[in-house]
Motif scaffolding. Structure first.
Motif, short mmCIF file in Angstrom:
data_model
loop_
_atom_site.label_atom_id
_atom_site.label_comp_id
_atom_site.label_asym_id
_atom_site.label_seq_id
_atom_site.Cartn_x
_atom_site.Cartn_y
_atom_site.Cartn_z
N GLY A 212 -6.29 -17.61 5.70
CA GLY A 212 -6.39 -16.71 6.43
C GLY A 212 -5.18 -15.32 5.49
N LEU A 213 -5.81 -14.36 4.67
CA LEU A 213 -5.68 -12.94 4.76
C LEU A 213 -4.61 -12.44 5.22
N ALA A 214 -3.00 -12.38 4.68
CA ALA A 214 -2.18 -11.67 5.06
C ALA A 214 -1.66 -12.69 6.62
N SER A 215 -2.28 -13.76 6.64
CA SER A 215 -1.51 -14.85 8.00
C SER A 215 0.10 -15.75 7.19
N ASP A 216 0.45 -15.63 6.02
CA ASP A 216 1.68 -15.79 5.60
C ASP A 216 2.16 -14.86 3.88
N ALA A 217 3.73 -14.95 3.53
CA ALA A 217 3.61 -14.44 2.93
C ALA A 217 3.36 -14.18 1.82
N GLY A 222 0.04 -11.06 -0.59
CA GLY A 222 1.97 -11.57 -0.65
C GLY A 222 2.47 -10.46 0.77
N ALA A 223 3.47 -10.03 -0.23
CA ALA A 223 4.74 -8.94 0.24
C ALA A 223 4.69 -7.63 0.53
N ALA A 224 3.51 -7.26 -0.56
CA ALA A 224 2.58 -6.05 -1.07
C ALA A 224 2.58 -4.87 0.73
N TYR A 225 2.51 -4.16 0.22
CA TYR A 225 3.04 -2.75 0.99
C TYR A 225 1.80 -3.04 1.28
N PHE A 254 7.78 -4.87 5.05
CA PHE A 254 7.37 -4.14 3.54
C PHE A 254 8.57 -4.39 2.40
N HIS A 255 8.43 -5.86 2.45
CA HIS A 255 9.31 -6.34 1.57
C HIS A 255 9.55 -6.79 0.35
N GLY A 256 8.11 -6.63 0.07
CA GLY A 256 7.53 -7.69 -1.22
C GLY A 256 7.61 -6.49 -2.59
N HIS A 257 6.96 -6.78 -3.43
CA HIS A 257 6.72 -6.25 -4.70
C HIS A 257 6.22 -4.53 -4.44
N MET A 258 6.02 -3.77 -6.06
CA MET A 258 5.36 -2.92 -6.02
C MET A 258 5.76 -2.04 -5.60
N PRO A 381 6.25 -14.49 -3.86
CA PRO A 381 6.24 -15.41 -2.26
C PRO A 381 6.60 -16.90 -2.40
N GLY A 382 7.26 -17.73 -1.86
CA GLY A 382 7.71 -18.65 -1.19
C GLY A 382 6.03 -19.09 -0.86
N PRO A 383 5.86 -20.94 -0.61
CA PRO A 383 4.71 -21.38 0.13
C PRO A 383 5.31 -21.70 1.11
N VAL A 384 4.48 -21.47 2.01
CA VAL A 384 4.68 -21.68 3.57
C VAL A 384 3.77 -23.46 3.94
N LYS A 385 2.56 -23.74 3.45
CA LYS A 385 2.05 -24.40 4.13
C LYS A 385 2.35 -25.79 3.38
N GLU A 386 1.20 -26.79 3.57
CA GLU A 386 1.70 -27.73 3.00
C GLU A 386 0.49 -27.91 1.28
N SER A 387 -0.15 -26.97 1.82
CA SER A 387 -1.70 -27.03 0.98
C SER A 387 -0.94 -26.45 -0.20
#
Length: 729
Positions: A212-217, A222-225, A254-258, A381-387
Motif C-alpha cells: 500500500g503506497l504511503a501506508s507507512d514510512a 517514504g517520508a518524502a514531502y 513532513f519529516h523525510g527527505h528532499m 526510513p526503517g522497515p515496519v512490517k516483516e516482509s
C-alpha cells in the motif's frame, strides 16, 4: 539419430581425417540434405563477434524492460502494448536465430575446426548452454490468454533473462579485442551496478504497491514531502488518508527527505507546501499578514468555510454543513473515515493519492531508494512490517557484496592502470637515490631526470623483451618484422639478403635513447655496434666539437662497416668521426656479436655482406688491396692445410677401422680356442676319475698312448696359439 554411439571413455579419439569430401562423406549429410562446410561459423571470426553484439541488444532489452513493465502499471497502458509486442517477439526471433547460429558454430578438436553437422548438433545438445537456450525461449506468453491480451503480465517473460551467459561472452570478447581494457572494465562495472540498482528499485516499488503506497514510512514515497495517502483497494475498503490539516501536523508528517524541513519553514500555508494542497485549499481572504502560521491557517479556514457553506457538515449529522457556516482545520483533522471520504468526493475537484504520481517521479524515487540501500551510504526510513524487514535484509546483503565488488574491482583496475607508472617511478627513484648517495653533480642529475621524463612522455619506458616474452618465437618474430623490418631495410648492406637473416636480425635490434649533447661514438673508438636513426637529429662534428660536417636525420645509418671485421680496412674497425645528438634521439642498435651469431647459419649471406663492405671501402679509398691479397693467401694456405688434415684424418680412420676388424676376428678365434680347451680339460678329468677304479679291480695297466685324434687336436691348438702370438706381435 546423429551418428554412431561414442566409444568407451578409455579409448583414445581417432585421428582427424583431413581429406573428407563433403559431397560423398555421410557426416556432411543431415536429414537427407547435404551440408556445406562453409556454413560453419568460426567463433574467432569478426562475423561471430558482430552477431554477439546484435544479440546483446535483445538480451539487454529483456533484462532492463521486463521487470519494470511488471512493476509499473503505467508501462502497460494500451497505447504502449503494440510497441511492447513488436519488441518482445523481435527479440524472441533473435533468440531462435541465435540457437541456429550456436549449432553452426564450430569448435576445435585436436587443433582443427569441426565442420561435420552431426558432431556439431550432438555437441550442442549435450552442453548446458542448450538447456538454458531452450528454457529461455519457452512460449510463456501463452499465459496472456488467461490474463487477457489487453492486460498482459510481463513477468511471465522473466525466463528470457536466461540468455545472460551470451551477453557475458560478448563482454569477454570485447575486453580481449579493445585497446583500452581497463577503461572498458570500469564502464562494464558501472553499467552492471546501474542495472542491479534499477531492478532492485523496481522490486521495491512493486512491494510498496502490494503493501500500500504511503501506508507507512518505509514504502513509496517514504517520508518524502508529497505523501498524500493511500488508495482504496480492490475490495472497496478504504484505509486512512493521511491529510495533515495544520502546520504542526504537517511538521509531523513532513519529516523525510528532499528538504522537507526547508519546505515547512518557508511555506506559509498548506497550499504552498505542495500543489496537492493548493488543489484542495485555494488561497482566499486576508493576505496582508502571512508571517505567522495562525494567519495562514485562518486564510485556509476561510476558504474552506466558503466552499462548504452550501454542503452539509459531517459532524452535524448526515452530510450537512456545520452550524457555524464552515469547518476549522481542527474539525477537518478530527473527521472520521467516512466523513473524510465524503469530503474528498464532494468538496475537492479530483481526489488524489500517490498512485496518481507521474511515472518518472515513482521511478526516480525508487531508484534513489535503491541506490541508498545497496551502496549503504545513505539513510532511509526503517522497515515496519516483516516482509519489509526481509527485503531490507536481503538488500543489505546484496549491497555489501556490491560495495565490496566496487572497491575491489575499481582498486585493482586503478592499480593495473598505474602499474607501469609505478614501476617506472620506482626505477627513477632508485637512480635518484644512487646519485644522491654517490654525490653526483646537480647538472648531471638534472640530465638524468630529464632523460627519464622523455622516456615516459614518449611511451618508451616499456621493456619490449619482457612484454613479448610470453609469445612464441614465431609470433615474436612477426611482430618484430612488422615494427623493425622497414628500418633494417634502409641499411644498404642488408638489402637483398635472405629473409631468414633479416628475421634473425630484427629480433636483435635494441632501442637506445640519447639526451641532447650525448656522444654516440667518438673518433678512434673500436666499433662494436651499428646504429639506425629512428627519430631525432645527429651531427657529425670535428674534434673541437664546434665544426659540423654533416647532420643525420631519420633513417640514417652509420657504423655498419666496423662490425663486419673486413680484412684490409685502413681504419682498423675504428670510428672515423664523432657523432653527437643534437636533441633527444632514438636509435636502433645492432651489436657485432649479435650480427656474427646470426651469420653463422647463413654463410652465403656472410660472403655477400663482406663483399658489399669491401666495395664501400674501395669507393671511399679505405681498403688496403695488398693486405687483402695477403689475407687471401693466408686464407688459401689455411684452406690447404685444412684439406691435408682432413685427408690424414680419413687415412687414420681407415687404418683404425682395419685394426678394429682384425681385433674383432682374433678375439672371436680366441674365444673359440678357450672353449675347446675347456672341453678337453673336462674330458681328461673324466678319464682320470675312471683310472683309479680300474686299478682296484686288476693289475696295474700301463697307460695307453694318446690317440691319433688327441695328437691332431693338440697340434692344432699349438698352431693356433702360435698364430695368436704372431698377431699380437
Amino acid at each position: 539419430m546423429f551418428g554412431d554411439d561414442d566409444k568407451a571413455d578409455g579409448a583414445p579419439p581417432p585421428p582427424p581425417v583431413l581429406n573428407k569430401d563433403p559431397k560423398t562423406d555421410p557426416n556432411f549429410r543431415i536429414w537427407g540434405m547435404r551440408f556445406r562446410p562453409e556454413w560453419v561459423i568460426d567463433p574467432s571470426s569478426n562475423a561471430y563477434y558482430r552477431w554477439l553484439a546484435i544479440l546483446s541488444v535483445a538480451i539487454i532489452y529483456n533484462t532492463v524492460i521486463v521487470v519494470p513493465r511488471a512493476c509499473f502499471d503505467e508501462l502497460q497502458n494500451p497505447e504502449y502494448l503494440t510497441a511492447w509486442f513488436v519488441l518482445d517477439y523481435f527479440s524472441d526471433a533473435m533468440y531462435f536465430a541465435d540457437m541456429v547460429i550456436h549449432v553452426l558454430t564450430g569448435h576445435l578438436e585436436q587443433g582443427l575446426l569441426v565442420r561435420e553437422p552431426r558432431k556439431l548438433i550432438r555437441s550442442y545438445l549435450r552442453s548446458f548452454t542448450s538447456k538454458l537456450d531452450i528454457l529461455s525461449i519457452l512460449p510463456t506468453d501463452l499465459i496472456y490468454l488467461s490474463t487477457g491480451i489487453k492486460s498482459p503480465a510481463p513477468i511471465v517473460r522473466i525466463n528470457r533473462l536466461l540468455r545472460l551467459p551470451r551477453l557475458s561472452e560478448f563482454v569477454y570478447r570485447t575486453e580481449t579485442r579493445t585497446n583500452f581494457p581497463n577503461a572498458f572494465r570500469i564502464g562494464n562495472l558501472i553499467v552492471t551496478i546501474i542495472i542491479i540498482i534499477h531492478l532492485n528499485g523496481c522490486i521495491y516499488y512493486a512491494i510498496s504497491k502490494n503493501i500500500g503506497l504511503a501506508s507507512d514510512a518505509w514504502v513509496y514515497p517514504g517520508a518524502a514531502y508529497w505523501r498524500v495517502g493511500v488508495k482504496a483497494d480492490v475490495t472497496g475498503k478504504h484505509e486512512d488518508l493521511q491529510i495533515p490539516m495544520d502546520k504542526a501536523t504537517l511538521g509531523e508528517h513532513f519529516h523525510g527527505h528532499m528538504n522537507e524541513e526547508e519546505h515547512i519553514n518557508k511555506s506559509s500555508t498548506p497550499a504552498e507546501l505542495h500543489p496537492f494542497y493548493a488543489h484542495r485549499f485555494e488561497h482566499g481572504g486576508d493576505h496582508g499578514s502571512n508571517e505567522k502560521g495562525d494567519s495562514n491557517t485562518t486564510s485556509a479556514s476561510h476558504r474552506l468555510q466558503r466552499r462548504e457553506a452550501s454542503h452539509g457538515s459531517p459532524s452535524g449529522g448526515g452530510h450537512g454543513g456545520p452550524s457555524g457556516g464552515g469547518y476549522t482545520l481542527n474539525q477537518l483533522r478530527n473527521m472520521t473515515q467516512d466523513q473524510r471520504e465524503h469530503y474528498l468526493q464532494n468538496f475537492t475537484d479530483s481526489p488524489r493519492t500517490n498512485y496518481d504520481d507521474p511515472l518518472i517521479q515513482k521511478y526516480v524515487w525508487s531508484f534513489y531508494w535503491s541506490t541508498l540501500t545497496l551502496t549503504t551510504i545513505g539513510e532511509v526510513p526503517g522497515p515496519v512490517k516483516e516482509s519489509e524487514y526481509i527485503f531490507v535484509i536481503v538488500d543489505f546483503l546484496v549491497g555489501v557484496l556490491i560495495f565490496a565488488t566496487i572497491v575491489g574491482n575499481v582498486g585493482s583496475m586503478i592499480s593495473n592502470m598505474n602499474a607501469s607508472r609505478v614501476e617506472f617511478q620506482n626505477r627513477m627513484d632508485g637512480v635518484k637515490q644512487y646519485m644522491e648517495f654517490r654525490k653526483v653533480g646537480k647538472e648531471l642529475e638534472n640530465r638524468v631526470i630529464k632523460w627519464f621524463d622523455y622516456l615516459w612522455s614518449n611511451k618508451q619506458s616499456l621493456d619490449e623483451e619482457s612484454v613479448l616474452s610470453s609469445l612464441p618465437d614465431k609470433l615474436k618474430a612477426e611482430i618484430a618484422m612488422h615494427v623493425h623490418l622497414d628500418t633494417l631495410k634502409r641499411v644498404s648492406i642488408f638489402q637483398d639478403v635472405e629473409p631468414g637473416l633479416l628475421v634473425e636480425l630484427v629480433l636483435k635490434l635494441k632501442l637506445q635513447v640519447f639526451s641532447p649533447g650525448d656522444y654516440i661514438c667518438r673518433k678512434g673508438d673500436i666499433g662494436k655496434e651499428m646504429y639506425i636513426v629512428k627519430r631525432g637529429r645527429l651531427s657529425v662534428v670535428a674534434d673541437d666539437g664546434v665544426t659540423i660536417f654533416v647532420t643525420l636525420s631519420d633513417g640514417s645509418v652509420f657504423g655498419e662497416i666496423s662490425i663486419l671485421n673486413i680484412v684490409g680496412n685502413k681504419t682498423g674497425n675504428r670510428r672515423t668521426a664523432n657523432v653527437r645528438s643534437i636533441g633527444y634521439s632514438d636509435l636502433f642498435c645492432l651489436s657485432k656479436d649479435d650480427l656474427w651469431d646470426a651469420l653463422t647459419e647463413y654463410p652465403e649471406a656472410k660472403k655477400k655482406l663482406i663483399e658489399r663492405g669491401r666495395q664501400i671501402l674501395t669507393k671511399d679509398g679505405l681498403l688496403d688491396e695488398e693486405a687483402v691479397r695477403e689475407a687471401e693467401k693466408r686464407q688459401q694456405n689455411v684452406v690447404d692445410k685444412v684439406d691435408r688434415l682432413e685427408t690424414d684424418v680419413d687415412n687414420v680412420q681407415t687404418r683404425f677401422a682395419r685394426l678394429l676388424a682384425e681385433y674383432s676376428s682374433s678375439q672371436q678365434k680366441l674365444k673359440q680356442r678357450i672353449t675347446k680347451l675347456e672341453d678337453n680339460l673336462q674330458r681328461r678329468r673324466a678319464r682320470a676319475r675312471t683310472l683309479p677304479a680300474t686299478a682296484a679291480d686288476g693289475p696295474l695297466v700301463q697307460p695307453q698312448l694318446k690317440s691319433a685324434d688327441d695328437q691332431t687336436e693338440q697340434s692344432g691348438d699349438d698352431q693356433q696359439l702360435q698364430q695368436e702370438k704372431t698377431a699380437r706381435t
